[in-house]
Design an enzyme around this catalytic site. Structure first.
Site: not given
Ligand code: SAH
Length: 343
Positions: A93, A106, A113, A117, A120, A192, A215-216, A292, A333
């Site tokens: 995507e 983006c 992945c 997380c 995600c 990121s 991504s914290l 999201n 995403c």
């Molecule tokens: N792996 C990398 C980049 C891809 S994710 C990372 O972890 O940063 C891109 C961003 O979207 C990251 O900050 C991730 O934590 C966030 N993200 C993933 N799922 C999400 C969701 N459901 N709602 C909001 N942000 C989300």
């Protein structure tokens, strides 16, 4: 013999290949310009190259051109989402966002992945493979072609963990910033990461000019490990140390992503813990994102976004809420690819 992936080759590599074929070295420069500046999709378009050379290129190399499987354009703000399919059938995507200051793209760095997380969508179906440098470039070139817009800034924030595909990502960045190619300054690129600490340090030493987004999503080890498995490998103290190091080496402020989830990480105590964690790495920026909502989890968007933002700002932490773009095509995403897999 399998054909070689010509879009992943740097100019010096292309020169070596071309001279080995018995061609003059300057032809490599011409070819590189066709590939990366004019963004051709077939060798036949290289009008200043000899016919015999074009035939040889066709026999030995391929140009990565993914098929556009889906293209969704927002009627509200012109955001365009692309679902690309690579020659092996895998999909990625890409999202084009248009802001006042220009167009930002983006891109994805992996198919799926490994990071796991909990909030995600990209990680739910697991990891398939890394994307090649050409497959990242093809998302940029393809999206420019398909939208008629020029990409002025780039975020490595799509599917995948860029620091888990480090070699290919570095090569992609080298190609992207090549003077004879798109010539994009890496100051216009954000990467990121979920926090692969040793790679953050390596990146800091390279002084590429990239903006680092971390991504914290939670401020303590207990809370972060509960939603981000990577925290069990590299904890928050190590992560913040690496961020401090990145800032000291590059002078670039770190941007922290924080997805606010109702009842999980949006309370006043968490805000206070976050302030405490980030004070040592200030000045920095916190990007607050109402989470999201994805099918697989019960996570709900926080209703305390304003209060949370205020708590941070009142304590001297620079925090803003990310504007939602493309709400009418809103597949968070990773959801476009996954939905297409289910169909
Ligand atoms: N792996 C990398 C980049 C891809 S994710 C990372 O972890 O940063 C891109 C961003 O979207 C990251 O900050 C991730 O934590 C966030 N993200 C993933 N799922 C999400 C969701 N459901 N709602 C909001 N942000 C989300």
């Amino acid at each position: 013999m399998d054909k070689k992936d010509i879009l992943s080759l740097t100019l010096p590599e292309l020169e070596a290949e071309i001279t080995a074929l018995g061609e003059k070295k300057f032809r490599a420069g011409q070819l590189f310009g066709w590939l990366h500046e004019k963004k051709i999709t077939s060798f036949a378009e290289c009008t200043n190259l000899p016919k015999a050379f074009i035939e040889q290129l066709d026999a030995d190399y391929f140009i990565m051109v993914p098929a556009v499987k889906r293209k969704l354009e927002s009627k509200i703000d012109g955001t365009v989402k692309f679902l690309y399919e690579f020659p092996d059938g895998e999909r990625a995507e890409t999202v084009m966002m248009s802001y006042k200051h220009g167009n930002s793209l983006c891109i994805s760095t992996q198919v799926g992945c490994k990071m796991g997380c909990s909030f995600c969508a990209s990680t739910k179906a697991g990891f398939v493979r890394d994307l090649a440098p050409s497959e990242m470039l093809a998302q940029v070139y393809g999206s420019e072609r398909e939208s008629g817009r020029k990409v002025e800034s780039l975020v490595l924030m799509g599917i995948g963990e860029p620091l888990d595909n480090f070699g290919n990502v570095l090569r992609f960045l080298q190609l992207l910033s090549s003077e004879k190619g798109k010539n994009m300054s890496l100051r216009h690129v954000s990467l990121s990461t979920c926090g692969i600490v040793p790679r953050i340090r390596e990146l800091a030493d390279m002084k590429t000019g990239l903006t680092l987004s971390v991504s914290l999503h939670a401020p303590t080890d207990e809370k972060r490990s509960a939603i981000m498995p990577i925290n069990k490998r590299y904890d928050t103290a190590e992560l913040i140390d690496a961020c401090k190091y990145y800032f000291s080496q590059t002078g670039r402020r770190i941007s922290f992503e924080f997805a606010l989830i109702d009842g999980v990480n949006d309370d006043a105590v968490t805000a206070k813990e976050l302030v405490k964690l980030l004070k040592p790495v200030s000045p920095c920026h916190v990007n607050l994102i109402p989470v999201n909502e994805i099918k697989e989890r019960e996570y709900r968007k926080s209703s305390r976004v304003k209060e949370f933002t205020k708590l941070l700002c009142d304590s001297g932490i620079n925090a803003t809420v990310r504007r939602t773009l493309g709400a009418d095509i809103n597949a968070a995403c990773g959801q476009l690819r996954r939905d297409s897999m289910e169909n």
